[in-house]
Structure formats: structure tokens, C-alpha cells
Design an enzyme around this catalytic site. Structure first.
Site, PDB file in Angstrom:
ATOM      1  CG  ASP A 205      -2.011   0.924   1.272  1.00  0.00           C
ATOM      2  OD1 ASP A 205      -2.890   0.799   0.410  1.00  0.00           O
ATOM      3  OD2 ASP A 205      -2.045   1.811   2.156  1.00  0.00           O
ATOM      4  CD  GLU A 268      -2.299   2.297  -3.629  1.00  0.00           C
ATOM      5  OE1 GLU A 268      -3.342   2.913  -3.869  1.00  0.00           O
ATOM      6  OE2 GLU A 268      -1.708   2.401  -2.537  1.00  0.00           O
TER       7      GLU A 268
HETATM    8  C1  GLC Z   1      -4.392   2.955  -0.555  1.00  0.00           C
HETATM    9  C2  GLC Z   1      -5.619   2.076  -0.535  1.00  0.00           C
HETATM   10  C3  GLC Z   1      -6.790   2.904  -0.074  1.00  0.00           C
HETATM   11  C4  GLC Z   1      -6.517   3.401   1.321  1.00  0.00           C
HETATM   12  C5  GLC Z   1      -5.172   4.148   1.380  1.00  0.00           C
HETATM   13  C6  GLC Z   1      -4.702   4.308   2.784  1.00  0.00           C
HETATM   14  O1  GLC Z   1      -4.459   3.940  -1.512  1.00  0.00           O
HETATM   15  O2  GLC Z   1      -5.827   1.525  -1.818  1.00  0.00           O
HETATM   16  O3  GLC Z   1      -7.989   2.192  -0.112  1.00  0.00           O
HETATM   17  O4  GLC Z   1      -7.527   4.245   1.759  1.00  0.00           O
HETATM   18  O5  GLC Z   1      -4.147   3.448   0.716  1.00  0.00           O
HETATM   19  O6  GLC Z   1      -4.266   3.088   3.284  1.00  0.00           O
END
Ligand code: GLC
Length: 539
Positions: A205, A268
């Protein structure tokens, strides 16, 4: 399987399928999806011809950000089941030849995590500097101008010790200090826990935020701010893309590489392209697959998407696999962005570009954004920023998967209120109906994923753009050995007569998004229908 450069790993040829566990299948009648529910749907997953399932977080959490606020990285939230349920799911998936990827959230924990409870308890607690604490600014107020993605300042004042802590999401998601060797080691230990249990990798993440400027300097105003997204008001030069974060990712990769089998580290990486390629690592020692979000942000325009794909292909490190995504739990549904017909073409695009595609649950049915009444909004981002929630709130892309026409669409038992309302079109758009319809979106999805399995040109062939001279058409060739495939996609919603005769005279239609056309065609006079995509085998 080889491409002449050695054996390819499953994550270079297969498809990843993201499950948002709360919305997949409820097995215990609480209106929320759970792990036994997913286990119950193994046949469905196997029929999607996917290589791996990625589960959004299923760990203990107060669910302020629906699992992205972890209170215990090594236990399962009771909503989803138990560790034994997890082990059963893992064994079940493995039994079907499907890998399992977990979500790893190393940037922040929940404010209920024992580490944070200790950290906030006193200034001299041994875990104080596991998080980012700062004194108020000289005149009072937050230590600097940093902003939260979810609206407001990125700092919250804590009475107990008279300092502010950093959080770039909700105040209940305090950010860890990953420069601290013990914090990094604790996170690597979490990874080992799951790898020892047999998971096949992690989706990490917000990796671009893992390290912040050590001097906590103010961020400058963004001269190109759109005036809408409050977080976009500043240029995030001190909170994002700090070069030191790559050291953290290398440490994570080393852990993954220390395990037998082909484990994978995915990022991500919702970042600009020039940053994105850095996440492969200078020595290819960071993410195996840093997600490329460009297709999500791009307009539905053949020329622009072609340009984007070509640019990325040109800047990718040698032998790196692109990792395309078109949708996820934070973005509007594909079918709502482009319309239902274009969504079929978009799915063909995603599944025929070079690289590893990740598909979001429900997009295989062409699910649209749900309609969430104001009093049922759960997404903290939308709740914190009512001003922009009118545009999109993330709940809209998180509605339950409709399985059939039984009450609650087979997602939850009759009489139970699902945690989010079902999409309004579920009686028409559901798995059972589409499974029985040979031209449905689900049938198209399965045909596409089957084709990828049978055709090396699709799963790992080279990519080359093809100039069709037609506005609104994007075409490309995928080649592996003697196999040559031509993909032709209409983005304009209009019919075209194309001459691709220089490639070959004739070709055979392997698949049309309309699922009506098959057989041989003359490439000098190729008719492409409105909102159609074709996969052709060139002889
Ligand atoms: C990422 C996740 C999202 C979340 C954020 C904080 O972007 O995909 O859903 O709110 O991180 O963890």
C-alpha cells in the site's frame, strides 16, 4: 514457458484478480463478505482462468478505512473469519493452482495498534519514535503545512504528550517511522509470518509515501491546482517520492526473494511514469510489478492511450513486465467511466496489452458504480470531504458482487442488510444470468482469459503498435515465435473500414468483443464495428 530469455514466472504471464473481501460473498449472514464465502466460490474463481487472487486487507482493524487501518498485522478480523479459515482458503486456492497475494500496509497502522498505544502513552516510551511526532509550530498549530489525502491537515494533536502525530489519511491511521530500524524489522517480520504460512506475495500500500522529509519542511503551493481536490493544493515534494524509500522496498524484496517458489512483490505505485520505472529498482531488486495506473487516469481516446502505452514501453527497464490496472477499490467502475460497450473494449485492451493485468472483482460482469444514499456512505474519504463526495465516493465501487436472482443477489441471506447496497441493476446483471448468456461480459471475460492462456503471443509476446490511419482506432501486434496476433480496438463508437494489408492478406478472428463474429477476414478490407475490439490471428 520461456521467451528465449529464460523461464517466465507465473506473475509475468498470468492474471491477477482483486477481491474486496467485504463485498464478495457473505457466508455467516452478517451482510459482510468473508473468507469462507470466498472459499465457497472457488469454482467461480477457477473458471475466470486467473493466476492469483489479491485480497484487500483482512486483518484485525477498527475498520475506519475498511482494513487499511491495521490493528494487528498477523490476525484475521472476525468479520472475515479466523486464521484457520485463512489457511483453508489458501489451501483451497492452491489446490486449484491459484496463488494468493495479501495486502501489506506498512506506511501506517490503526491508532488502536498496540505499537501506537505505547507510542502515544508518553514521550519517553521506547516506541515513541516508531511514529512521527512533532512539537506544535512556534505560534501553535500543526508543525508544518502537510495535508491529508482525506481532507484537512496531516497532523493531529495529542493532549497526553502535547505533540502532533502525522497521518496522511484518516487521523486514525498514524504513520510509522520506517527510518527506524526496529520498525522496518517489525514490518519484515509481518511479511515472514505470512510467507511462512504459504502466501505467494504482497501488494504494498502507498509505497511512494513510505519515507518523509527528515526536516519536515513545508510543501510549496501547486501553481496548477484544479481548485477542487484539497490535497492537490500543494506539491508533495517532501512527503512523496523520497529517494530513501527505495531502500525500504529493497529490504522487502529481499525478504520475498528469500523464500522458495515464485513469490511476488507488487506496488500500489499510483505515481507519474518517470517515478514509476524507478520502482523496479536500479538492480531490478524492488517491485516485481509496480502497478501502472495510467489507464485509470487516461481519457478514453485511442491516440492518447496508444501514446501512453508506447511511452511506457519505451522507458521500461529491459525485460521488465508492465503491470496494467484499469480499476480498483479506490476508483470509479470501468463501465461507469467509459459506458457499458466501451467497457468491453477496455477489458480486451487490459487483457491483451503486454504485461500482467490486474482485474477488479465485478468488472468481469461490467458492474457499474453503485448508488449510495447519503446516510449509507461508509468511505472515510467521502465522509471527510463532503464537498468532493458529490463527484465519487469509493463505496460506489465496493458494492456486493451479485451472484444470482435470489434475495440479496445470493451475496447474503434473505432479510440481511448488506453492508453496502447492491448495485441497482443486480437482477439483470449477475453471475448466474451472465454465465448462461454466451455473449455476456462474463462470457467475454472468460474467453479473453482463456485466449491468454492458450496464446503465448498474448501471455508474453512482444508488443508493437500498428498504424491503421483511422481516427479512434488503436491497433497493435503481439508476437511470440511464429505466432502473430493483431488487436484492433474502436475507441470512437463508430464503424471503420481498415486496410492492414501490409501485415498479411488474410487473418482469422479469434475473438470479437461482440462475440458474434468469427472466421476469416480480408485484412485489406477489415470492417471494425462501433465499440468493437478484435483479436486476429495473422497467418
Ligand atoms: C491505498 C488504498 C486505499 C486506502 C489508502 C490508505 O491507496 O488503496 O484504499 O484508503 O491506501 O491506506
Amino acid at each position: 514457458m520461456t521467451d528465449g530469455n529464460g523461464t517466465l514466472a507465473w506473475w509475468q504471464t498470468g492474471i491477477i484478480y482483486q477481491i474486496y473481501p467485504l463485498s464478495f460473498q457473505d457466508s455467516d449472514g452478517d451482510g459482510r463478505g468473508d473468507l469462507p464465502g470466498i472459499l465457497h466460490r472457488l469454482d467461480y474463481l477457477a473458471d475466470l482462468n486467473i493466476a492469483a487472487v489479491w485480497l484487500s486487507p483482512v486483518f484485525a482493524s477498527p475498520m475506519r478505512d475498511f482494513g487499511y487501518d491495521v490493528a494487528d498485522y498477523t490476525s484475521i478480523h472476525p468479520w472475515f473469519g479466523t486464521l484457520s479459515d485463512f489457511d483453508r482458503l489458501l489451501a483451497g486456492l492452491h489446490g486449484r493452482g491459484i496463488k494468493l497475494i495479501l495486502d501489506l500496509v506498512p506506511n501506517h497502522t490503526s491508532d488502536r495498534h498496540p505499537w501506537f498505544l505505547e507510542s502515544r502513552s508518553s514521550r519517553d516510551n521506547p516506541r515513541r519514535d516508531w511514529y512521527l511526532w512533532r512539537d506544535p509550530a512556534p505560534g501553535g498549530g500543526p508543525p508544518n503545512n502537510w495535508l491529508s489525502f482525506f481532507g484537512g491537515p496531516a497532523w493531529t494533536y495529542d493532549e497526553t504528550t502535547g505533540q502532533y502525530y502525522l497521518h496522511q489519511f484518516t487521523p486514525e491511521q498514524p504513520e510509522l517511522n520506517l527510518r527506524h530500524p526496529a520498525v522496518l524489522e517489525a514490518m519484515l517480520e509481518v511479511m515472514r509470518f505470512w510467507l511462512d504460512r504459504g502466501v505467494d506475495g504482497f501488494r504494498v500500500d502507498v509505497p511512494w509515501l513510505l519515507i518523509k522529509d527528515a526536516g519536515f519542511r513545508d510543501e510549496p503551493e501547486n501553481p496548477a491546482w484544479d481548485g477542487i481536490d484539497p490535497h492537490g493544493r500543494l506539491l508533495h515534494i517532501h512527503t512523496a517520492h523520497q529517494p530513501e524509500l527505495h531502500r525500504i522496498i529493497r529490504a522487502m524484496r529481499a525478504v520475498v526473494d528469500g523464500y522458495p517458489g515464485e513469490r511476488v512483490l507488487i506496488g500500489e505505485t499510483n505515481v507519474p511514469e518517470e517515478e514509476l520505472v524507478k520502482y523496479y529498482g536500479a538492480a531490478r531488486d524492488e517491485f516485481h510489478l509496480p502497478f501502472n495506473f495510467r489507464l485509470i487516469h487516461a481519457p478514453w481516446d485511442a491516440r492518447k492511450i496508444r501514446q501512453m502505452v508506447e511511452t511506457y514501453e519505451a522507458i521500461l527497464p529491459q525485460r521488465a513486465s508492465p503491470a496494467w490496472v484499469l480499476g480498483n477499490h479506490d476508483q470509479p467502475r470501468i463501465a461507469s467511466r467509459f459506458g457499458p460497450d466501451a467497457a468491453r473494449v477496455a477489458t480486451m485492451l487490459l487483457l491483451t496489452l503486454r504485461g500482467t493485468p490486474t482485474c477488479y472483482y465485478g468488472d468481469e460482469l461490467g458492474m457499474e458504480n453503485g448508488v449510495i444514499p447519503r446516510d449509507r456512505i461508509r468511505d472515510p474519504q467521502a465522509l471527510n470531504q463532503p464537498g468532493i463526495s458529490g463527484v465519487f465516493n469509493r463505496d460506489e465501487a465496493r458494492t456486493p458482487l451479485p451472484w444470482d436472482t435470489s434475495p440479496n443477489a445470493g451475496f447474503a441471506p434473505e432479510g440481511v442488510d448488506p453492508w453496502l447496497p447492491l448495485g441497482e441493476d443486480w437482477p439483470m446483471r449477475n453471475v448466474a444470468r451472465q454465465a448462461a448468456d454466451p455473449r455476456s461480459m462474463l462470457a467475454l471475460f472468460r474467453a479473453l482469459t482463456r485466449l491468454r492462456q492458450c496464446h503465448p503471443a498474448l501471455s508474453h509476446g512482444s508488443y508493437e503498435s500498428v498504424d491503421t490511419k483511422a481516427d479512434g482506432v488503436f491497433a497493435y501486434k503481439r508476437t511470440a515465435g511464429a505466432e502473430r496476433l493483431l488487436i484492433v480496438l474502436d475507441f470512437a463508437g463508430s464503424e471503420h473500414l481498415l486496410d492492414s494489408g501490409e501485415l498479411a492478406d488474410g487473418a482469422e478472428i479469434l475473438l470479437s468483443t461482440g462475440m458474434r463474429r468469427t472466421g476469416r477476414v480480408d485484412l485489406r478490407r477489415l470492417r471494425l464495428l462501433s465499440n468493437e475490439g478484435l483479436i486476429l490471428k495473422i497467418s
